[in-house]
Design a protein around this motif. Structure first.
Motif, mmCIF file in Angstrom:
data_model
loop_
_atom_site.group_PDB
_atom_site.id
_atom_site.type_symbol
_atom_site.label_atom_id
_atom_site.label_comp_id
_atom_site.label_asym_id
_atom_site.label_seq_id
_atom_site.Cartn_x
_atom_site.Cartn_y
_atom_site.Cartn_z
ATOM 1 N N PHE A 106 0.698 -1.302 -0.056
ATOM 2 C CA PHE A 106 -0.151 0.043 0.077
ATOM 3 C C PHE A 106 0.931 1.268 0.155
ATOM 4 O O PHE A 106 0.262 2.556 -0.621
ATOM 5 C CB PHE A 106 -1.033 -0.059 1.230
ATOM 6 N N ASP A 107 1.971 1.146 0.476
ATOM 7 C CA ASP A 107 2.861 2.563 0.589
ATOM 8 C C ASP A 107 3.600 2.784 -0.550
ATOM 9 O O ASP A 107 4.392 3.407 -0.786
ATOM 10 C CB ASP A 107 3.679 2.409 1.837
ATOM 11 N N HIS A 108 3.473 1.970 -1.735
ATOM 12 C CA HIS A 108 4.273 1.992 -2.994
ATOM 13 C C HIS A 108 3.005 2.159 -4.192
ATOM 14 O O HIS A 108 3.267 2.802 -5.061
ATOM 15 C CB HIS A 108 5.037 0.779 -3.229
ATOM 16 N N ALA A 109 2.001 1.541 -3.982
ATOM 17 C CA ALA A 109 0.849 1.502 -4.968
ATOM 18 C C ALA A 109 -0.421 1.987 -4.700
ATOM 19 O O ALA A 109 -1.344 2.132 -5.392
ATOM 20 C CB ALA A 109 0.552 -0.019 -5.407
ATOM 21 N N GLY A 202 13.552 0.633 -4.332
ATOM 22 C CA GLY A 202 12.460 0.246 -3.812
ATOM 23 C C GLY A 202 12.776 -0.354 -2.353
ATOM 24 O O GLY A 202 13.674 0.430 -1.736
ATOM 25 N N ASP A 203 12.080 -1.334 -1.926
ATOM 26 C CA ASP A 203 12.190 -1.538 -0.484
ATOM 27 C C ASP A 203 13.480 -2.520 -0.643
ATOM 28 O O ASP A 203 13.747 -3.137 0.698
ATOM 29 C CB ASP A 203 11.154 -2.387 -0.092
ATOM 30 N N LEU A 204 14.487 -2.667 -1.351
ATOM 31 C CA LEU A 204 15.751 -3.276 -1.052
ATOM 32 C C LEU A 204 16.591 -2.353 -0.294
ATOM 33 O O LEU A 204 17.345 -2.815 0.573
ATOM 34 C CB LEU A 204 16.549 -3.623 -2.251
ATOM 35 N N VAL A 247 13.436 5.315 -1.307
ATOM 36 C CA VAL A 247 11.931 5.520 -1.380
ATOM 37 C C VAL A 247 11.565 6.114 -0.109
ATOM 38 O O VAL A 247 10.753 6.878 0.012
ATOM 39 C CB VAL A 247 11.191 4.034 -2.146
ATOM 40 N N HIS A 248 12.093 5.537 1.033
ATOM 41 C CA HIS A 248 11.391 5.813 2.309
ATOM 42 C C HIS A 248 12.292 6.689 3.152
ATOM 43 O O HIS A 248 12.076 7.128 4.280
ATOM 44 C CB HIS A 248 11.227 4.645 3.055
ATOM 45 N N ASP A 249 13.679 7.197 2.762
ATOM 46 C CA ASP A 249 14.383 8.034 3.547
ATOM 47 C C ASP A 249 13.816 9.426 3.615
ATOM 48 O O ASP A 249 13.434 10.052 2.495
ATOM 49 C CB ASP A 249 15.566 8.317 2.954
HETATM 50 ZN ZN LIG Z 1 7.843 0.371 1.397
#
Ligand SMILES: [Zn+2]
Length: 287
Positions: A106-109, A202-204, A247-249
């Motif tokens: 949900f936090d990407h799409a 992404g989430d890597l 993505v999340h920083d």
């Molecule tokens: Zn994520």
């Protein structure tokens, strides 16, 4: 020449322990300080790519139209939203030709649809996803079910999906590479601007602290693969001097990675976003 803008869909929070897997809190809390509920602040950093011919959105953040309960649970802050930032760049959502989420959590799409009305927000876009990801989202394993939500997945069934298997060039200069790891169908995105290679992993590598290959999330369904793929990609990114977008920083989403004298990977954030030559017309700086 390809131009790229860094745009944000706001911030949210996730459990700090879950974001760092087996890493002890005594270590990760120095890099990503938790709040009183043990949650850490995360950005929702997306890219708008303009090839001159098409406009492409890489990731969509968490979206709009959430219930109050959901917003509170994840501390969703919508001071900035993708739609507002696109408007500031004078881009109509109908102009977006492709949306490339790394995966369908949900936090990407989530930003593909308005959760309250089910309306697709980029109605003319082809949504590029790996076959394994689409199948996992439609039939989620219980481990993942809280991340694959019907509020945005149901509307997505009516979208124009471009289901891919493995590595693929989407348009000249923009390609996806299937990695698995975080989810079986997780993909990473590369943009060749003509000047730099932008790696969106992404989430890597969600935050700067996660450039350490062993810092992988507890959410990962294939943790060993997450680590090996991350190692492979970061090694190449160090030697080819890729520009990483994380993505999340929430603070320093753009930078390079280098090896220090002890052979550890270190993140070197860009001094300021205005110093990044490939970044154009970013509507608001990220602090
Ligand atoms: Zn994520």
């Amino acid at each position: 020449m390809i131009s790229v803008s860094l745009i944000s869909d706001g911030t949210f929070k996730l459990d700090g322990g879950a974001m760092h897997g087996v890493v002890p809190r005594s270590l990760w809390q120095k890099a990503n300080a938790p709040d009183e509920k043990n949650r850490i602040l995360l950005g929702l950093n997306c890219l708008l790519v303009n090839t001159g011919k098409e406009k492409i959105l890489i990731e969509t953040g968490v979206g709009i139209g959430h219930s109050e309960k959901f917003s509170e649970l994840y501390a969703i802050d919508k001071t900035r939203t993708l739609l507002k930032e696109l408007a500031a760049l004078r881009v109509d959502p109908e102009e977006i030709a492709y949306v490339i989420p790394t995966h369908l959590h949900f936090d990407h799409a989530g930003g593909l649809a308005d959760w309250s009305t089910g309306k697709l927000l980029f109605p003319k876009a082809k949504v590029v996803i790996q076959k394994e990801e689409w199948e996992a989202a439609l039939h989620p394993h219980p481990k993942n079910a809280a991340s694959y939500l019907p509020e945005f997945l149901e509307p997505l069934k009516k979208a124009s999906l471009e289901i891919v298997v493995g590595n693929r060039e989407i348009v000249p200069g923009v390609r996806v590479e299937h990695t698995g790891g975080h989810t079986h169908g997780h993909q990473v995105v590369f943009v060749e601007t003509g000047k730099v290679t932008i790696a969106y992993l992404g989430d890597l590598v969600p935050t700067a602290a996660h450039v350490n290959p062993l810092w992988a999330m507890a959410y990962d369904v294939e943790p060993e693969k997450s680590i090996s793929e991350k190692k492979r990609l970061i090694k190449q990114g160090v030697s080819d001097r890729w520009t990483f977008v994380l993505v999340h920083d929430p603070h320093k989403p753009v930078g390079h990675v280098a090896l220090d004298e002890k052979e550890r990977y270190v993140y070197q954030p860009a001094e300021s976003l205005s110093s990044i030559s490939w970044l154009e017309h970013a509507p608001v700086g990220i602090s």
